[in-house]
Design an enzyme around this catalytic site. Structure first.
Site, PDB file in Angstrom:
ATOM      1  N   SER A 109      12.714  99.477  68.621  1.00 21.70           N
ATOM      2  CA  SER A 109      14.201  99.058  68.434  1.00 21.70           C
ATOM      3  C   SER A 109      15.313  99.205  69.687  1.00 21.70           C
ATOM      4  O   SER A 109      15.619  98.815  69.942  1.00 21.70           O
ATOM      5  CB  SER A 109      14.523  99.817  67.261  1.00 21.70           C
ATOM      6  N   ARG A 114       6.090  83.572  61.436  1.00 19.58           N
ATOM      7  CA  ARG A 114       7.212  84.147  60.754  1.00 19.58           C
ATOM      8  C   ARG A 114       8.589  83.178  60.318  1.00 19.58           C
ATOM      9  O   ARG A 114       9.240  82.408  60.931  1.00 19.58           O
ATOM     10  CB  ARG A 114       7.658  85.324  61.363  1.00 19.58           C
ATOM     11  N   ARG A 146       0.075  97.375  64.528  1.00 20.82           N
ATOM     12  CA  ARG A 146      -0.193  98.513  63.541  1.00 20.82           C
ATOM     13  C   ARG A 146      -1.110  98.320  62.474  1.00 20.82           C
ATOM     14  O   ARG A 146      -1.353  99.101  62.360  1.00 20.82           O
ATOM     15  CB  ARG A 146       1.508  98.156  62.681  1.00 20.82           C
ATOM     16  N   GLN A 165      16.586  93.255  61.186  1.00 23.56           N
ATOM     17  CA  GLN A 165      17.036  92.181  62.006  1.00 23.56           C
ATOM     18  C   GLN A 165      17.967  91.203  62.302  1.00 23.56           C
ATOM     19  O   GLN A 165      18.857  90.719  63.022  1.00 23.56           O
ATOM     20  CB  GLN A 165      15.869  91.653  62.321  1.00 23.56           C
ATOM     21  N   GLY A 191       9.284  89.797  66.997  1.00 28.57           N
ATOM     22  CA  GLY A 191      10.000  89.491  65.671  1.00 28.57           C
ATOM     23  C   GLY A 191      11.445  90.194  66.332  1.00 28.57           C
ATOM     24  O   GLY A 191      13.121  88.785  66.095  1.00 28.57           O
ATOM     25  N   ASP A 204       7.625  99.500  58.395  1.00 24.90           N
ATOM     26  CA  ASP A 204       6.989  99.528  59.279  1.00 24.90           C
ATOM     27  C   ASP A 204       5.603 100.767  59.609  1.00 24.90           C
ATOM     28  O   ASP A 204       4.122 100.381  59.864  1.00 24.90           O
ATOM     29  CB  ASP A 204       7.159  99.671  60.976  1.00 24.90           C
ATOM     30  N   LYS A 233       5.479  90.651  57.964  1.00 19.74           N
ATOM     31  CA  LYS A 233       5.658  90.909  59.347  1.00 19.74           C
ATOM     32  C   LYS A 233       4.877  90.001  60.055  1.00 19.74           C
ATOM     33  O   LYS A 233       4.723  89.653  60.563  1.00 19.74           O
ATOM     34  CB  LYS A 233       4.895  92.916  59.494  1.00 19.74           C
TER      35      LYS A 233
HETATM   36  C1  S3P Z   1      13.731  96.462  63.008  1.00 22.10           C
HETATM   37  C2  S3P Z   1      13.320  96.088  61.817  1.00 22.10           C
HETATM   38  C3  S3P Z   1      12.784  96.171  61.025  1.00 22.10           C
HETATM   39  C4  S3P Z   1      11.181  95.918  61.754  1.00 22.10           C
HETATM   40  C5  S3P Z   1      10.693  96.068  62.650  1.00 22.10           C
HETATM   41  C6  S3P Z   1      11.921  96.488  63.477  1.00 22.10           C
HETATM   42  C7  S3P Z   1      14.585  96.416  64.502  1.00 22.10           C
HETATM   43  O1  S3P Z   1      11.828  94.428  60.674  1.00 22.10           O
HETATM   44  O2  S3P Z   1      10.256  95.872  60.553  1.00 22.10           O
HETATM   45  O3  S3P Z   1       9.545  95.941  63.430  1.00 22.10           O
HETATM   46  O4  S3P Z   1      14.721  96.538  64.950  1.00 22.10           O
HETATM   47  O5  S3P Z   1      15.211  96.214  64.124  1.00 22.10           O
HETATM   48  P1  S3P Z   1      13.032  93.742  59.730  1.00 22.10           P
HETATM   49  O6  S3P Z   1      14.923  93.930  60.176  1.00 22.10           O
HETATM   50  O7  S3P Z   1      13.058  92.259  59.659  1.00 22.10           O
HETATM   51  O8  S3P Z   1      13.265  94.750  57.818  1.00 22.10           O
END
Ligand code: S3P
Length: 450
Positions: free
Chosen positions: A29, A129, A403, A176, A101, A327, A354
């Protein structure tokens, strides 16, 4: 099939004891955000400890396509010469975010308030997605998007020439979505406000402040209200990326369930919006210690010491903790299968959108390996019979999900018969050194990457 070529089947056999030090890579992240905010600041941002997984490399390429200079200078050391807020150039090619994503959603936000068009695509997992959760709020800024049905990729965004600031309450708990809105708000005049009912990871807010933007967070009865003042000049930064707690989860959990193990995982970021798994494991009775607790680059960090924990019990995971360990449910379910009793996980609908439907993927593979799993739309329950009780012997489908692949390899390390996966290829997206790192600790892997 792997996202990058032929499928790479692998299997893990009963292993251990696992011993030694596991230096896991940089936080995914934080790595994405370092590249994107570096590209939006004027001057040179330097990053050390960047995760060089495929997801992050795809974001680096995307930032180049939008006009930033991005150069790798050594292992995990990168330099980004940014173009400034509102300075993105129109890319002359399709932006392929691969499996990520986070990459695609944050980048869509970052470009949506500039008068340029960009077309985004990804691999078979990403193209399934939901993207409307991001394009809906971006439309409020004035950006238009044209995608496949259900707002899916490939998708083109035409950024707003005269963006309006936005006030947006996120309908799903998603960092996100929050981050996409905040990044879009950077190039809108006035104040952009995001309201989230549940706290999600706050790396974007922290890093925006580090780059010199004005961002405030207020906890109100409505939830967390995050206010960003638009059109700042972002100042380049020197960023040391902490090691990823979501990657640390694998050697930690493998040590907890593998007889005789003791593993040290140093320098793990323990931002409270990310550390829910470790709290849960301790509640289950895991022998997991935080050593040398300190602060690095504005984030709490500790060395984790995990020892084989034969007396772990199933627990009810509080649903309000879900966002801080979203996650980590796949690997938690593997620990639950080796604990005694029922581990109940509720409020986890997001797991279904996911990289794969993670409840379905884990439930199928666990059942095939002899574990009792019940599941519904936003919950699942894993019943374990204690350490070493999982039968194993089956091969699991990983659905292009890193994962899921790593979780089932950990399952095999403590099962009576080996556990296979159809494809280890996706592991490179987040943890490219997973296989050699786990083998050095004592994992018994066989197959393409081993
Ligand atoms: C992330 C947010 C999460 C997480 C992803 C990383 C991020 O997703 O599952 O692996 O870096 O902002 P969501 O925001 O869709 O929950």
């Amino acid at each position: 099939m792997s996202s990058h070529g032929e499928a790479q089947p692998m299997e893990a056999a009963r292993s251990g004891p696992l011993t030694g030090t596991a230096e896991v890579p940089g936080d995914k992240s934080v790595s994405h955000r370092s590249l994107i905010l570096g590209a939006l600041s004027v001057g040179e941002t330097r990053v050390t400890g960047l995760l060089e997984g495929q997801d992050v490399l795809d974001t680096a390429k995307a930032m180049q396509a939008f006009g930033a200079e991005v150069a790798r200078e050594g292992d995990g050391t990168w330099s980004i010469h940014g173009v400034g807020v509102g300075g993105f150039a129109e890319p002359d090619r399709v932006i392929d975010c691969g499996n990520s994503g986070t990459g695609v959603r944050l980048i869509m936000g970052a470009m949506a308030t500039s008068p340029i068009a960009a077309t985004f695509t990804g691999d078979a997992s990403l193209n399934k997605r939901p993207m409307a959760r991001v394009t809906d709020p971006l439309a409020l800024f004035g950006a238009r998007s044209y995608g496949r049905s259900g707002g899916r990729l490939p998708l083109t965004i035409i950024g707003a020439a005269d963006p309006l600031p936005v006030r947006y309450a996120t309908p799903v708990p998603s960092a996100q979505v929050k981050s996409a809105v905040l990044l879009a708000g950077l190039n809108a005049p006035g104040e952009t406000v995001v309201i989230e009912a549940e706290a999600t990871r706050d790396h974007t807010e922290r890093m925006l402040r580090g780059f010199g933007a004005e961002v405030s967070t207020e906890v109100t009865p409505e939830g967390r209200v995050i206010t960003l003042t638009g059109q700042p000049e972002l100042k380049p930064q020197t960023i040391a990326v902490p090691r990823d707690p979501s990657s640390a989860a694998f050697p930690v959990c493998a040590a907890l369930i593998t007889e005789g193990s003791e593993v040290l995982v140093p320098g793990i970021g323990l931002n409270p919006t990310r550390a829910g798994l470790f709290t849960t494991l301790r509640e289950m009775g895991a022998d997991l210690a935080y050593e040398n607790e300190r602060e690095e680059g504005g984030e709490p960090v500790a060395d984790l010491r995990a020892k084989f924990s034969p007396d772990m019990k199933g627990i009810e995971v509080p649903p309000e903790r879900a966002a801080s360990m979203i996650d980590e449910y796949p690997i938690l379910s593997v620990v639950a299968a080796n604990a005694t009793g029922r581990t109940v996980m509720r409020g986890v609908k997001e797991l279904r959108v996911k990289e794969s439907d993670r409840i379905a993927a884990m439930a199928d593979g666990l059942r095939a390996n002899g574990v009792t799993v019940e599941d519904g739309e936003d919950w699942w329950i894993v019943t374990g019979n204690g350490p070493g009780s999982v039968a194993g012997g089956a091969t699991c489908a990983t659905h292009l999900d890193h994962r899921i692949a790593m979780s089932f390899l950990c399952l095999g390390m403590a099962a009576r018969a080996p556990v296979g996966i159809d494809d280890a290829g996706p592991i490179v997206t987040s943890f490219p050194v997973f296989v050699p790192l786990m083998e050095r600790l004592g994992a018994a892997f066989r197959g393409a990457g081993a």
